[in-house]
Design a protein around this motif. Structure first.
Motif, PDB file in Angstrom:
ATOM      1  N   UNK A 194      -9.442  -8.613  -0.530  1.00  0.00           N
ATOM      2  CA  UNK A 194      -7.781  -9.122  -0.470  1.00  0.00           C
ATOM      3  C   UNK A 194      -7.243  -8.132  -1.666  1.00  0.00           C
ATOM      4  N   UNK A 195      -7.609  -6.666  -1.407  1.00  0.00           N
ATOM      5  CA  UNK A 195      -7.326  -5.634  -2.062  1.00  0.00           C
ATOM      6  C   UNK A 195      -5.742  -5.365  -2.023  1.00  0.00           C
ATOM      7  N   UNK A 247       0.814  -0.826   0.049  1.00  0.00           N
ATOM      8  CA  UNK A 247       0.043  -0.099  -0.443  1.00  0.00           C
ATOM      9  C   UNK A 247       1.071   1.316  -0.080  1.00  0.00           C
ATOM     10  N   UNK A 248       0.492   2.787  -0.383  1.00  0.00           N
ATOM     11  CA  UNK A 248       0.853   3.259  -0.059  1.00  0.00           C
ATOM     12  C   UNK A 248      -0.233   4.460  -0.258  1.00  0.00           C
ATOM     13  N   UNK A 249       0.226   4.889   1.182  1.00  0.00           N
ATOM     14  CA  UNK A 249      -0.447   6.189   1.903  1.00  0.00           C
ATOM     15  C   UNK A 249      -0.328   7.323   1.793  1.00  0.00           C
ATOM     16  N   UNK A 250      -0.348   8.622   1.641  1.00  0.00           N
ATOM     17  CA  UNK A 250      -0.180   9.798   1.537  1.00  0.00           C
ATOM     18  C   UNK A 250      -0.427  10.981   1.164  1.00  0.00           C
ATOM     19  N   UNK A 279       0.409   2.174  -8.895  1.00  0.00           N
ATOM     20  CA  UNK A 279      -0.487   2.111  -8.038  1.00  0.00           C
ATOM     21  C   UNK A 279      -1.922   2.762  -8.402  1.00  0.00           C
ATOM     22  N   UNK A 280      -2.321   1.884  -7.790  1.00  0.00           N
ATOM     23  CA  UNK A 280      -4.332   2.806  -8.002  1.00  0.00           C
ATOM     24  C   UNK A 280      -4.914   3.193  -7.182  1.00  0.00           C
ATOM     25  N   UNK A 281      -5.761   4.423  -7.513  1.00  0.00           N
ATOM     26  CA  UNK A 281      -6.598   5.369  -5.901  1.00  0.00           C
ATOM     27  C   UNK A 281      -7.464   3.904  -4.883  1.00  0.00           C
ATOM     28  N   UNK A 282      -7.253   3.565  -4.212  1.00  0.00           N
ATOM     29  CA  UNK A 282      -8.508   3.395  -3.243  1.00  0.00           C
ATOM     30  C   UNK A 282      -9.483   4.013  -2.656  1.00  0.00           C
TER      31      UNK A 282
END
Length: 118
Positions: free
Chosen positions: A114-115, A69-72, A92-95
């Motif tokens: 399970x993303x 995951x990426x947290x911005x 990276x896809x925005x969730x």
């Protein structure tokens, strides 16, 4: 109004910072999937990237390190964006977007579909 009053570290940008990094690390210990691996939380400009060994072998058959995951943090809006990795495309896809880091961490640690923890 000073940065300290707004909850940001004095003299700098809000993210990344040691306090929130520890919050992310602590939350990951409560996740529901792949609890037997130790993910790493890495500081990146504006937030954090989470990576972990691929214990399911779904993404990396050899069990190598993969992005989770990426947290911005969007300083202008005061909100968090959560991204998941599309390993097939390498992008990276925005969730989702969250006002509070704790709400984002709830999505990441529960991961019903399970993303993230593939």
């Amino acid at each position: 109004m000073t940065a300290r009053v707004l909850g940001m570290p004095a003299g700098g940008k809000a993210q990344p910072n040691d306090l929130d990094k520890r919050r992310v690390e602590r939350a990951l210990k409560t996740r529901r999937r792949y609890r037997y691996v130790a993910p790493a939380v890495l500081a990146v400009p504006g937030g954090y990237r989470i990576e972990s060994a691929c214990c399911s072998r779904n993404i990396d058959p050899e069990g190598g390190i993969v992005d989770i995951a990426l947290l911005l943090f969007d300083e202008a809006e005061g909100e968090w964006d959560l991204f998941r990795k599309d390993h097939g495309k390498g992008l990276w896809e925005w969730e989702s977007r969250h006002r509070r880091l704790s709400a984002l961490l709830d999505v990441l640690t529960f991961d019903e579909h399970r993303k993230f923890w593939q």
